[in-house]
Write a protein that holds these residues in place. Structure first.
Motif, mmCIF file in Angstrom:
data_model
loop_
_atom_site.group_PDB
_atom_site.id
_atom_site.type_symbol
_atom_site.label_atom_id
_atom_site.label_comp_id
_atom_site.label_asym_id
_atom_site.label_seq_id
_atom_site.Cartn_x
_atom_site.Cartn_y
_atom_site.Cartn_z
ATOM 1 N N GLU A 188 -9.263 2.844 6.650
ATOM 2 C CA GLU A 188 -8.554 3.192 5.399
ATOM 3 C C GLU A 188 -8.680 2.046 4.399
ATOM 4 O O GLU A 188 -8.928 2.249 3.217
ATOM 5 C CB GLU A 188 -7.073 3.482 5.699
ATOM 6 C CG GLU A 188 -6.288 4.018 4.504
ATOM 7 C CD GLU A 188 -5.636 2.931 3.666
ATOM 8 O OE1 GLU A 188 -5.179 3.226 2.551
ATOM 9 O OE2 GLU A 188 -5.591 1.768 4.094
ATOM 10 N N MET B 155 -12.107 1.994 2.918
ATOM 11 C CA MET B 155 -12.272 2.998 1.857
ATOM 12 C C MET B 155 -11.687 2.476 0.544
ATOM 13 O O MET B 155 -12.263 2.633 -0.527
ATOM 14 C CB MET B 155 -11.595 4.319 2.241
ATOM 15 C CG MET B 155 -12.236 5.073 3.383
ATOM 16 S SD MET B 155 -13.981 5.425 3.105
ATOM 17 C CE MET B 155 -14.752 4.150 4.088
ATOM 18 N N VAL C 13 -9.516 14.208 4.939
ATOM 19 C CA VAL C 13 -10.344 14.710 3.829
ATOM 20 C C VAL C 13 -11.647 15.293 4.360
ATOM 21 O O VAL C 13 -12.130 16.320 3.868
ATOM 22 C CB VAL C 13 -10.613 13.594 2.795
ATOM 23 C CG1 VAL C 13 -11.467 14.117 1.647
ATOM 24 C CG2 VAL C 13 -9.301 13.047 2.251
ATOM 25 N N CYS D 41 -9.905 9.299 -0.639
ATOM 26 C CA CYS D 41 -9.121 8.935 0.565
ATOM 27 C C CYS D 41 -7.628 9.035 0.243
ATOM 28 O O CYS D 41 -7.171 8.490 -0.757
ATOM 29 C CB CYS D 41 -9.484 7.509 0.984
ATOM 30 S SG CYS D 41 -8.375 6.832 2.222
ATOM 31 N N VAL D 42 -6.887 9.742 1.092
ATOM 32 C CA VAL D 42 -5.463 9.946 0.810
ATOM 33 C C VAL D 42 -4.565 8.949 1.553
ATOM 34 O O VAL D 42 -3.350 9.111 1.594
ATOM 35 C CB VAL D 42 -5.022 11.394 1.154
ATOM 36 C CG1 VAL D 42 -5.692 12.394 0.245
ATOM 37 C CG2 VAL D 42 -5.304 11.722 2.620
ATOM 38 N N SER D 43 -5.182 7.941 2.147
ATOM 39 C CA SER D 43 -4.430 6.869 2.828
ATOM 40 C C SER D 43 -3.512 7.378 3.927
ATOM 41 O O SER D 43 -2.448 6.813 4.156
ATOM 42 C CB SER D 43 -3.606 6.061 1.818
ATOM 43 O OG SER D 43 -4.457 5.345 0.978
ATOM 44 N N CYS D 44 -3.941 8.438 4.615
ATOM 45 C CA CYS D 44 -3.095 8.955 5.704
ATOM 46 C C CYS D 44 -3.166 8.045 6.926
ATOM 47 O O CYS D 44 -2.324 8.101 7.806
ATOM 48 C CB CYS D 44 -3.536 10.366 6.085
ATOM 49 S SG CYS D 44 -5.219 10.431 6.719
ATOM 50 N N ASN D 45 -4.235 7.226 7.005
ATOM 51 C CA ASN D 45 -4.423 6.262 8.097
ATOM 52 C C ASN D 45 -4.693 6.890 9.462
ATOM 53 O O ASN D 45 -4.574 6.202 10.482
ATOM 54 C CB ASN D 45 -3.239 5.294 8.187
ATOM 55 C CG ASN D 45 -3.495 4.078 7.300
ATOM 56 O OD1 ASN D 45 -4.496 3.400 7.446
ATOM 57 N ND2 ASN D 45 -2.615 3.829 6.361
ATOM 58 N N CYS E 91 -10.539 12.276 10.228
ATOM 59 C CA CYS E 91 -10.232 12.176 8.793
ATOM 60 C C CYS E 91 -9.699 13.475 8.166
ATOM 61 O O CYS E 91 -10.301 14.542 8.295
ATOM 62 C CB CYS E 91 -11.487 11.720 8.055
ATOM 63 S SG CYS E 91 -11.247 11.586 6.276
ATOM 64 N N CYS F 146 -7.568 7.652 10.465
ATOM 65 C CA CYS F 146 -8.762 6.905 10.900
ATOM 66 C C CYS F 146 -8.366 5.563 11.512
ATOM 67 O O CYS F 146 -8.937 5.128 12.509
ATOM 68 C CB CYS F 146 -9.694 6.676 9.715
ATOM 69 S SG CYS F 146 -8.881 5.882 8.310
#
Ligand code: SF4
Ligand code: SF4
Length: 248
Positions: free
Chosen positions: A126, A129, A75, A109-113, A73, A115
């Motif tokens: 994601e 979250m 974050v 959560c910055v939605s970077c995916n 992750c 995870c």
């Protein structure tokens, strides 16, 4: 005996005595650290089902707690308290009060995916979250986040006109979130565009701002989409036991 992983114990559950003598032995300070036992009586047995009913939360039941999501992750790397694996554990075991302790950071959560790609069970963390942040808002545990305001603004514009007009979206978003329009970055952007873009393009943009054109034949599609959105809201609300107006 030293406490391993002391950081995982809530500070309020650690009890020490400045001055304590037991059987003639001075065990003051950290030598006499006790851990208050944790008693949980308010399980929310419906919490997993409620979050699974929201978009993104559907596969939470697959989690086997390997921790790959938290390990990957973005974050979590800067804030160890941001822990998707742990929150999924709390949701699956119904520990609502424990989850609410972190309610103000879950939306980060910055939605970077990262995870999502690391997860061996296709849980789609994601999405979980997002569903959890949504659940917190719908249940009234947190105020609507800027992301929720942006989604609402964007959706309303698409439904009304069938097209995206950036300046309208920005103006509506700023209005909803109480922000002034003359933000320095926005002024710089518009000034830069005015210098570089051809005049006819700027005029076309200006006309779109004033007249808000609709996609041709949009009325029928708008009706279908509005029906879908209201059905989805009603379904979300029913899953959470809320009034249908609350199931955004
Ligand atoms: S999508 Fe969210 S939870 Fe997943 S790695 Fe990125 S910041 Fe973390
Ligand atoms: S990576 Fe997937 S299976 Fe592992 S803890 Fe995270 S959500 Fe659960």
């Amino acid at each position: 005996m030293p406490i391993h992983e002391k950081s995982l114990i809530r500070p309020e559950n650690l009890i020490t005595h400045d001055s304590l003598v037991i059987d003639g032995t001075d065990v003051s300070g950290h030598w006499s650290t006790f851990i208050k036992s944790r008693t949980i009586t308010d399980y929310n047995e419906a919490m997993q089902d409620e979050i699974a009913a929201l978009p993104g939360g559907e596969y939470i039941h697959r989690c086997w707690q390997c921790g790959s999501c938290t390990n990957a992750c973005t974050v979590n790397a800067v804030n160890p308290d941001f822990n998707p694996r742990y929150w999924i554990y709390l949701i699956r075991t119904g520990m609502e009060e424990e989850l609410l302790r972190d309610k103000d950071i879950i939306w980060q959560c910055v939605s970077c995916n990262k995870c999502t790609y690391a997860c061996p069970r296709d849980v789609f963390p994601e999405g979980v979250m997002k569903a959890t942040a949504h659940w917190l808002e719908l249940k009234g545990h947190t105020a609507a986040s800027p992301a929720t305001h942006f989604d609402a603004t964007f959706t309303e514009q698409i439904l009304a006109t069938g097209r995206m007009e950036e300046s309208h979206t920005l103006r509506s978003f700023f209005k909803r979130t109480g922000q002034p329009l003359n933000q320095p970055w926005l002024v710089a952007l518009v000034t830069g565009m005015a210098k570089r873009f051809p005049l006819f393009f700027m005029i076309r943009m200006g006309l779109a701002v004033v007249f808000r054109p609709r996609t041709r034949g949009w009325a029928r599609t708008e009706g279908v989409l509005r029906d879908f959105v209201s059905q989805r809201r009603a379904r979300n609300a029913a899953a959470l036991g809320l009034d249908s107006k609350e199931g955004h």
